[in-house]
Design a protein around this motif. Structure first.
Motif, PDB file in Angstrom:
ATOM      1  N   GLN A   1      38.346 -12.627 -21.365  1.00 59.51           N
ATOM      2  CA  GLN A   1      36.933 -12.795 -21.019  1.00 59.51           C
ATOM      3  C   GLN A   1      36.332 -11.451 -20.620  1.00 59.51           C
ATOM      4  O   GLN A   1      35.192 -11.162 -20.943  1.00 59.51           O
ATOM      5  N   THR A   2      37.109 -10.614 -19.971  1.00 60.24           N
ATOM      6  CA  THR A   2      36.627  -9.272 -19.621  1.00 60.24           C
ATOM      7  C   THR A   2      36.308  -8.489 -20.886  1.00 60.24           C
ATOM      8  O   THR A   2      35.294  -7.807 -20.965  1.00 60.24           O
ATOM      9  N   ILE A   3      37.151  -8.633 -21.893  1.00 52.94           N
ATOM     10  CA  ILE A   3      36.923  -7.946 -23.162  1.00 52.94           C
ATOM     11  C   ILE A   3      35.654  -8.483 -23.815  1.00 52.94           C
ATOM     12  O   ILE A   3      34.823  -7.729 -24.313  1.00 52.94           O
ATOM     13  N   ARG A   4      35.473  -9.796 -23.796  1.00 52.68           N
ATOM     14  CA  ARG A   4      34.265 -10.397 -24.367  1.00 52.68           C
ATOM     15  C   ARG A   4      33.027  -9.936 -23.602  1.00 52.68           C
ATOM     16  O   ARG A   4      31.965  -9.761 -24.193  1.00 52.68           O
ATOM     17  N   ASN A   5      33.149  -9.735 -22.306  1.00 56.23           N
ATOM     18  CA  ASN A   5      32.008  -9.284 -21.501  1.00 56.23           C
ATOM     19  C   ASN A   5      31.531  -7.902 -21.914  1.00 56.23           C
ATOM     20  O   ASN A   5      30.363  -7.571 -21.766  1.00 56.23           O
ATOM     21  N   TYR A   6      32.434  -7.075 -22.419  1.00 55.88           N
ATOM     22  CA  TYR A   6      32.028  -5.750 -22.867  1.00 55.88           C
ATOM     23  C   TYR A   6      31.002  -5.838 -23.991  1.00 55.88           C
ATOM     24  O   TYR A   6      30.110  -5.028 -24.101  1.00 55.88           O
ATOM     25  N   ALA A   7      31.147  -6.804 -24.838  1.00 56.04           N
ATOM     26  CA  ALA A   7      30.227  -6.953 -25.964  1.00 56.04           C
ATOM     27  C   ALA A   7      28.885  -7.535 -25.529  1.00 56.04           C
ATOM     28  O   ALA A   7      27.879  -7.349 -26.203  1.00 56.04           O
TER      29      ALA A   7
END
Length: 173
Positions: A39-45
């Motif tokens: 989810q942290t990775i998705r938040n970057y986008a």
């Protein structure tokens, strides 16, 4: 019909997406194993539509953005500072392409070269297709130069022939 520089850059963006998607997905999975949540990775986008897609299905804009934003957390371990510069540059090229801005021959070559360099850095097989497109662009540029030089030479020959046929003004009167 000849391909335009804008179309050439668009094709390079498609190839870049195809090459980056597996790399970003692999690096994201590696980061998850290291303790960084998906989810942290998705938040970057920062795009809610991406939450419903796997990283491998993201478009090139999202892939480049997540690479830029998550550089220190994820991508710095496998890529160097020059590749980060390429990511930033490619984000600019992608935005120009998406907003239908024109590309000069030099701009298109720069976009293709940057895509080739980043794809080479991640060992993506799409690099060969980008190289072919880059070579085709150079071929077109050189052909245009040759045609221009031939026109210039022909024009000079016609002018010198016309000047040779002129009589002095005293003989005309």
């Amino acid at each position: 019909m000849a391909i335009t520089n804008h179309e050439r850059v668009g094709k390079a963006m498609e190839l870049l997406r195809a090459g980056l998607a597996p790399f970003v997905e692999r690096e994201a999975q590696s980061a998850v194993k290291a303790g960084l949540g998906i989810q942290t990775i998705r938040n970057y986008a920062e795009d809610p539509n991406l939450a419903r897609k796997s990283v491998g299905e993201w478009d090139v804009a999202a892939l480049l953005k997540v690479m830029w934003e998550a550089w220190n957390d994820i991508f710095r371990r496998t890529l160097g500072p020059s590749e980060r510069g390429l990511v930033g540059e490619l984000r600019g090229h992608r935005n120009r392409w998406a907003h239908q801005e024109p590309f000069s021959g030099d701009d298109a070559y720069r976009a293709l070269d940057s895509a080739e360099r980043l794809l080479t850095a991640i060992s993506a097989p799409q690099v060969e297709d980008v190289q072919k497109s880059k070579m085709e662009l150079l071929r077109v540029r050189f052909d245009e130069q040759v045609r221009g030089e031939k026109r210039k030479t022909a024009s000079l020959a016609i002018e010198s022939q016309a000047v040779g046929n002129l009589k002095p003004w005293r003989e005309v009167i």
